[in-house]
Design an enzyme around this catalytic site. Structure first.
Site, PDB file in Angstrom:
ATOM      1  N   GLY A  45       0.846  -1.193   0.000  1.00  0.00           N
ATOM      2  CA  GLY A  45       0.000   0.000   0.000  1.00  0.00           C
ATOM      3  C   GLY A  45       0.877   1.236   0.000  1.00  0.00           C
ATOM      4  O   GLY A  45       2.067   1.165   0.347  1.00  0.00           O
ATOM      5  N   GLN A  50       3.240   9.874   1.263  1.00  0.00           N
ATOM      6  CA  GLN A  50       4.521   9.167   1.368  1.00  0.00           C
ATOM      7  C   GLN A  50       5.464   9.497   0.213  1.00  0.00           C
ATOM      8  O   GLN A  50       6.658   9.179   0.281  1.00  0.00           O
ATOM      9  CB  GLN A  50       4.304   7.650   1.462  1.00  0.00           C
ATOM     10  N   CYS A  93       5.866  -0.092   7.558  1.00  0.00           N
ATOM     11  CA  CYS A  93       5.538   1.111   6.792  1.00  0.00           C
ATOM     12  C   CYS A  93       6.746   1.504   5.967  1.00  0.00           C
ATOM     13  O   CYS A  93       7.865   1.528   6.489  1.00  0.00           O
ATOM     14  CB  CYS A  93       5.145   2.252   7.731  1.00  0.00           C
ATOM     15  N   LEU A  94       6.521   1.808   4.701  1.00  0.00           N
ATOM     16  CA  LEU A  94       7.626   2.186   3.819  1.00  0.00           C
ATOM     17  C   LEU A  94       8.294   3.479   4.290  1.00  0.00           C
ATOM     18  O   LEU A  94       9.441   3.730   3.926  1.00  0.00           O
ATOM     19  CB  LEU A  94       7.128   2.338   2.374  1.00  0.00           C
ATOM     20  N   HIS A 135      -4.503   1.507   7.702  1.00  0.00           N
ATOM     21  CA  HIS A 135      -3.133   2.037   7.780  1.00  0.00           C
ATOM     22  C   HIS A 135      -2.974   3.202   6.794  1.00  0.00           C
ATOM     23  O   HIS A 135      -2.417   4.252   7.142  1.00  0.00           O
ATOM     24  CB  HIS A 135      -2.156   0.890   7.469  1.00  0.00           C
ATOM     25  N   GLU A 136      -3.472   3.022   5.564  1.00  0.00           N
ATOM     26  CA  GLU A 136      -3.323   4.074   4.537  1.00  0.00           C
ATOM     27  C   GLU A 136      -4.196   5.290   4.860  1.00  0.00           C
ATOM     28  O   GLU A 136      -3.773   6.437   4.671  1.00  0.00           O
ATOM     29  CB  GLU A 136      -3.673   3.536   3.144  1.00  0.00           C
ATOM     30  N   HIS A 139      -2.575   7.523   7.203  1.00  0.00           N
ATOM     31  CA  HIS A 139      -1.584   8.412   6.573  1.00  0.00           C
ATOM     32  C   HIS A 139      -2.245   9.709   6.086  1.00  0.00           C
ATOM     33  O   HIS A 139      -1.642  10.780   6.163  1.00  0.00           O
ATOM     34  CB  HIS A 139      -0.915   7.733   5.377  1.00  0.00           C
TER      35      HIS A 139
HETATM   36  O1  GNR Z   1       3.962  -2.540   2.634  1.00  0.00           O
HETATM   37  C1  GNR Z   1       3.278  -2.405   3.662  1.00  0.00           C
HETATM   38  N1  GNR Z   1       2.948  -3.513   4.391  1.00  0.00           N
HETATM   39  C2  GNR Z   1       2.017  -3.483   5.424  1.00  0.00           C
HETATM   40  C3  GNR Z   1       1.950  -4.589   6.256  1.00  0.00           C
HETATM   41  C4  GNR Z   1       1.037  -4.638   7.278  1.00  0.00           C
HETATM   42  C5  GNR Z   1       0.189  -3.581   7.492  1.00  0.00           C
HETATM   43  C6  GNR Z   1       0.245  -2.461   6.683  1.00  0.00           C
HETATM   44  C7  GNR Z   1       1.156  -2.409   5.653  1.00  0.00           C
HETATM   45  S1  GNR Z   1       1.211  -1.012   4.607  1.00  0.00           S
HETATM   46  C8  GNR Z   1       2.891  -1.052   4.113  1.00  0.00           C
HETATM   47  C9  GNR Z   1       3.152   0.015   3.060  1.00  0.00           C
HETATM   48  C10 GNR Z   1       2.944   1.381   3.662  1.00  0.00           C
HETATM   49  O2  GNR Z   1       3.721   1.938   4.385  1.00  0.00           O
HETATM   50  N2  GNR Z   1       1.810   1.970   3.390  1.00  0.00           N
HETATM   51  O3  GNR Z   1       1.530   3.171   3.922  1.00  0.00           O
HETATM   52 NI    NI Z   2       2.635   3.278   5.769  1.00  0.00          NI
END
Ligand code: GNR
Ligand code: NI
Length: 176
Positions: A45, A50, A93-94, A135-136, A139
């Site tokens: 995601g 980001q 999270c990236l 999660h997204e 952000h």
């Molecule tokens: O790549 C991602 N893996 C992930 C694993 C578990 C819960 C959420 C994520 S999102 C993350 C990519 C990211 O930072 N998205 O904002």
């Molecule tokens: Ni993230």
């Protein structure tokens, strides 16, 4: 085009993103860049903030390496309902490379959004899709998954990334 990722503790990650006003070709190009950047990372995601763009836009693809791509472009998402059951996932999270922690969130969510054609859609999600959407969407509101863990762990992570940024500044920081 692969875009550079914004990394903790960059304050850009704390911005509240603005709604997308029109779904046009420029926005679709941005979404394509986000997908390319996410696949390259790799991640499942990515929110626009980001890559430094404060718009309410995110992309998700949960397909495994051996499966065909399944890109979702999600614009101006709203969580319209969530289930009562919690679920715990180990999240990453990236923007916080190589750090993982368990986070508890509602196991199911219903999300209303616009797709890449500007069409209104509703998605009922569970499992990893429900976690990733939440999660997204966090952000878009300047919230990171480390905001859902203990303050002790969060402070440790933030300190580590502050030190990393000091010792090895990003090229974009060197320029200014
Ligand atoms: O790549 C991602 N893996 C992930 C694993 C578990 C819960 C959420 C994520 S999102 C993350 C990519 C990211 O930072 N998205 O904002
Ligand atoms: Ni993230």
């Amino acid at each position: 085009m692969i875009r550079p990722l914004v990394i903790l503790p960059d304050p850009v990650l704390r911005q509240v993103s603005k709604p997308v006003e029109r779904v046009d070709d420029a926005l679709r190009l941005l979404a394509d860049d986000m997908l390319e950047t996410m696949y390259d990372a790799p991640g499942i995601g990515l929110a626009a903030i980001q890559i430094g763009v404060p718009l309410r836009l995110l992309v998700i693809d949960l397909a495994k390496d051996d499966q065909p791509k399944a890109p979702h472009v999600v614009i101006n998402p709203q969580i319209v309902a969530h289930g009562d059951e919690p679920s715990v996932y180990e999240e990453g999270c990236l923007s916080i490379p190589d750090y993982y922690a368990e986070v508890e969130r509602p196991a199911t969510v219903t999300v209303a959004y616009l797709d890449r054609d500007g069409k209104e859609r509703t998605l009922q999600a569970d499992g990893l899709m429900a976690t990733c959407l939440q999660h997204e969407i966090d952000h878009l509101n300047g919230v990171l998954f480390i905001d859902h863990i203990s303050k002790l762990k969060r402070d440790m992570v933030v300190r580590k990334f502050r030190k990393l940024a000091r010792d090895k500044p990003a090229p974009s920081r060197l320029a200014v």
